[in-house]
Design an enzyme around this catalytic site. Structure first.
Site, PDB file in Angstrom:
ATOM      1  N   GLU A  13     -34.598  72.140  20.263  1.00  0.00           N
ATOM      2  CA  GLU A  13     -35.141  72.756  21.782  1.00  0.00           C
ATOM      3  C   GLU A  13     -34.776  73.609  22.037  1.00  0.00           C
ATOM      4  O   GLU A  13     -33.622  73.458  23.337  1.00  0.00           O
ATOM      5  CB  GLU A  13     -35.767  71.718  22.950  1.00  0.00           C
ATOM      6  CG  GLU A  13     -36.886  72.999  23.458  1.00  0.00           C
ATOM      7  CD  GLU A  13     -36.834  72.609  25.026  1.00  0.00           C
ATOM      8  OE1 GLU A  13     -35.797  71.583  25.755  1.00  0.00           O
ATOM      9  OE2 GLU A  13     -37.167  72.894  25.984  1.00  0.00           O
TER      10      GLU A  13
ATOM     11  N   ASP B  37     -34.339  67.419  23.004  1.00  0.00           N
ATOM     12  CA  ASP B  37     -34.514  68.037  23.935  1.00  0.00           C
ATOM     13  C   ASP B  37     -33.531  68.909  24.974  1.00  0.00           C
ATOM     14  O   ASP B  37     -33.000  68.512  25.091  1.00  0.00           O
ATOM     15  CB  ASP B  37     -35.444  67.137  25.471  1.00  0.00           C
ATOM     16  CG  ASP B  37     -36.236  67.729  26.093  1.00  0.00           C
ATOM     17  OD1 ASP B  37     -37.024  68.369  26.237  1.00  0.00           O
ATOM     18  OD2 ASP B  37     -35.323  67.077  27.767  1.00  0.00           O
TER      19      ASP B  37
HETATM   20  C1  NOJ Z   1     -38.027  70.345  27.555  1.00  0.00           C
HETATM   21  C2  NOJ Z   1     -39.402  69.865  27.665  1.00  0.00           C
HETATM   22  O1  NOJ Z   1     -40.632  70.225  26.975  1.00  0.00           O
HETATM   23  C3  NOJ Z   1     -39.896  70.164  29.472  1.00  0.00           C
HETATM   24  O2  NOJ Z   1     -41.216  69.450  28.652  1.00  0.00           O
HETATM   25  C4  NOJ Z   1     -39.045  69.498  30.243  1.00  0.00           C
HETATM   26  O3  NOJ Z   1     -39.974  69.039  30.858  1.00  0.00           O
HETATM   27  C5  NOJ Z   1     -37.457  69.168  30.262  1.00  0.00           C
HETATM   28  N1  NOJ Z   1     -37.248  69.993  29.074  1.00  0.00           N
HETATM   29  C6  NOJ Z   1     -37.291  68.647  30.787  1.00  0.00           C
HETATM   30  O4  NOJ Z   1     -36.934  67.040  29.625  1.00  0.00           O
END
Ligand code: NOJ
Length: 569
Positions: A293, A233
């Site tokens: 991500e 993430d």
């Molecule tokens: C990316 C995640 O996909 C999202 O849902 C989240 O709110 C943020 N990162 C913070 O962790």
């Protein structure tokens, strides 16, 4: 002698099966003749545990619910599931605020339930990918509780604490992605802490070796429990400029009413790559796969995440498709060409829990189902690994809140009405046409859209022309067809403004894909390099098309048609 031979045969059988099963293959073993590893042939499925299946009927999905649906996933053709965070959490950001990395939130079950899920998944050849929230913890994590307790706390430096510029003035002008200042004042210790997301999500200080060690150990702990890898993430924001320079301010305001700015000093700092490089070493020790991500502006930025020597992320997500918000053959062609040029293995994402569902983004209101098949025909036939968001396979649509008081996602509360939050794309999976789409017998945590009456698993399994059946056919094909598994991507008719055509070629085999991205009938003529003549045999198409001969002349493609065919000499 005989015993020796049996022993040798036994060893061979074990060795061969280890090659293809997690935990069994070392870094370069376990590949196919082209050197591809399991994740390069896999279809990943992202599921949002709160919304997938509710095993205990309390209105929120859980691990036992997921276990009960593994056969569905198997039938669909899924090889790995990525679960968004299901660790203990105050749920401010629905799990992306982790208060204990080595447990399961009671709302979702227990570690025993996790083991049960992992065991049942393994039986079906499905791997589990955990979400690793690296950038920040919850403010309720014991690390932060200690850190905030005093300026001299053992873990004070595990987070980013700074003095303000003056009374009531944060250390600099940085803004949180989720609105307003990225600094939260703590009256007890008289300092500010930094949070790129919500104030309840303090950023970890990745410059502190103890943080790195503790976080790397978390991954080891889960590898030992049998997970096949992690989706990382928010990797872009692991580091901040230690001098805390102000970010350049841009003209205008954002959806929270804050000044727009360029995140020059707190986003994509080069140090990120050192961490990813080292995390990859840990992954390699456990045959793990790292998915990132990685929100990047272009392919050059994305490319860096593979690592200079392919030694960082195996699977940095390419979100560029998600930025193409209309059906456009030239736009998608451009994005595919860019991904192909990167030298890394492409990872295509169409939708996820932070993006409006593709059914809504590309649908024109009249042909949405056929357009859903068209999009499946695109991202499931490309060279690379697709990540499929739950519900896409049945044509789920967004169900955005209509009133501020109904919003669950805090960014929708902060940014209403410009920003309605992400509830709309996180609604319960639609299993059947009974109340609450068969997701739960209680009140679901988010309401299902009215479309569940027609778009649900049960109904679509009965309909040979449904979106779900189309996905099943396509995924089955993707798993067995050598050209789709191994083939090069070759663009065809590159100036066609309406039809995206390409071929996937492997040795003497080829699969032709033609996608009419327009709402009008199109005529296509094309030649396939290396195939002066040959038969074009329909594999999966909408509407079902007949077989033809090469070169193709004036093939008529109805609006939004998909034509996927095998070419043989
Ligand atoms: C990316 C995640 O996909 C999202 O849902 C989240 O709110 C943020 N990162 C913070 O962790």
């Amino acid at each position: 002698m005989r015993t020796k031979r049996i022993g040798a045969m036994f060893a061979l059988v074990i060795a061969v099966s280890l090659l293809f099963w997690p935990g069994g293959c070392s870094r370069n073993r376990g590949s196919d003749p082209e050197g591809h590893l399991w994740w390069q042939h896999a279809v990943f499925y992202e599921l949002y545990p709160r919304s997938f299946a509710d095993g205990n009927n309390d209105g929120v999905g859980d691990l036992n619910g997921i276990t009960a649906k593994l056969d569905y996933l198997k039938q669909l053709g899924v090889d790995a599931i990525w679960m968004t965070p299901c660790y203990p959490s105050p749920q401010v950001d629905f799990g992306y605020d982790v208060s204990d990395y080595e447990n399961i939130d009671p709302m979702y079950g227990t570690l025993g339930d996790f083991d049960q899920l992992a065991g049942q998944a393994k039986k079906r050849g499905i791997r589990i990918i955990m979400d690793f929230v690296m950038n920040h913890t919850s403010d309720q994590h014991e690390w932060f509780r200690d850190s905030e307790s005093s300026r001299t706390a053992q873990r004070r430096d595990w987070y980013i604490w700074r003095d303000g510029r003056g009374p009531g003035q944060p250390p600099n002008n940085w803004e949180a992605l989720f609105g307003h200042s990225a600094w939260q004042f703590d009256a007890k210790t008289g300092q500010y802490y930094y949070h790129y997301f919500y104030p309840q999500q303090p950023d970890l200080n990745w410059r502190n070796p103890a943080v790195k060690q503790a976080m790397f150990d978390v991954t080891r702990w889960w590898y030992q429990r049998g997970v096949a890898g992690f989706r990382l993430d928010a990797v872009d924001t692991l580091f901040e400029d230690p001098q805390l320079h102000d970010n350049p301010v841009l003209p205008g305001t954002n959806q929270y009413g804050d000044p727009k700015m360029e995140n020059k000093y707190n986003d994509k700092l080069p140090e990120v790559h050192d961490v990813l490089h080292d995390l990859r070493k840990v992954a390699d020790e456990h045959q793990g796969v790292l998915i990132g991500e990685t929100w990047t502006a272009d392919i050059a930025e994305l490319k860096r995440y593979y690592g200079e020597h392919n030694d960082e992320l195996q699977m940095p997500m390419n979100f560029m498709f998600a930025t193409v918000n209309k059906l456009s053959a030239p736009e998608f062609r451009k994005q595919i060409a860019a991904a192909e040029s990167s030298g890394g293995w492409p990872v295509y994402v169409l939708s996820n829990h932070d993006i409006v569902r593709s059914y809504v983004r590309y649908g024109d209101g009249a042909h949405n189902d056929v357009i859903a098949k068209l999009m499946a025909g695109l991202y499931l036939t490309l060279r690379g690994t697709p990540i499929l968001y739950y519900g896409e396979e049945i044509g789920m649509e967004n169900n955005d809140p209509q009133r501020k008081e109904d919003v669950k996602d805090p960014i929708g509360k902060i940014g209403w009405p410009q920003q309605k939050g992400r509830d709309g794309e996180r609604t319960p999976m639609q299993w059947d046409s009974s109340a609450n789409a068969g997701f739960t017998r209680a009140t679901p945590w988010l309401p299902v859209p009215p479309s569940y009456q027609s778009h649900n698993v049960e109904a679509e399994l009965k309909d040979p022309n449904s979106i779900l059946r189309f996905y099943q056919r396509l995924l089955a094909l993707r798993h067995e067809n050598p050209a789709l598994l191994e083939g090069q991507y070759v663009a065809l008719n590159e100036n066609d403004p309406n039809v995206l055509s390409y071929v996937r070629q492997y040795k003497g085999e080829a699969v032709l894909v033609m996608l009419n991205m327009s709402g009008t009938e199109q005529k296509v003529s094309l030649a396939v390099p290396g195939f002066a003549s040959g038969t074009v045999k329909n594999l999966v198409s909408t509407p079902v098309a007949g077989d033809r001969q090469l070169p193709l002349r004036d093939v008529s493609l109805p609006p939004f048609a998909v034509y996927i065919a095998e070419i043989s000499k």
